[in-house]
Design an enzyme around this catalytic site. Sequence first.
Site: not given
Length: 232
Positions: A55, A92, A120, A201, A204
């Site tokens: 991502s 992801g 991830n 979040d 990112h």
Amino acid sequence: MLQEKRDTSTAQLLAPPKTRVAVRLLALLLLAGALLGLPQQARAEPITIVALGDSLTAGFGLAPGEGFPARLEDELLAKGYDVRVLDAGVSGDTTSGGLARLEWSLDPATDAVIVELGGNDALRGISPDVSEQSLDGILATLEERNLPTLLAGMLAPPNMGADYGEAFNGIYPRLAERYDVVYYPFFLDGVAAEPSLNLPDGIHPTAEGIDLIVSRILPYVEDLISRVPADG
């Protein structure tokens, strides 16, 4: 005319040694200048760089044109490079996922690859051994295909513990040395843990964060481009 040529040749032969050396040196300089003036052979097609990532590459939460591949391409074009940067980021994705889709992620015209994977894996606590095996498989495949590669490193979050962090963080420099790739130690350098440069979040990057990433990784991408054969 013939007599003039003979007179010139005679004059050169009768000239002092230093003068003859100077004449020869001047001739060599003129020849070198003429060769430098010849048009250089250019690539028929732009250099194609594939950004293989998760991502962070795909531009999660950003508007079109604000993601890493698009902004990197913009900056390279502004510096005079004839390039295109293809977005092969999947939100992801893990290192294992990147390895599984590697072959179909590579455009047939691919000249170089940026590998940005592993974030991830760390967030999910995947065994560093598994992550290393997957990244090793990716780099081995790219080496077999003679594709210059930039490996963007990742760091495990502190909450994973010191032992996990030490095992995970050591993957990237070790593989970079093994495969002699261009190595950028930390993809999120200058952006990680900076609230103003991340989305709510906290993971990112914002558009401004992406721009900072691009500015810092740019010299390494230029090194990557220098490894692409001039004849394509």
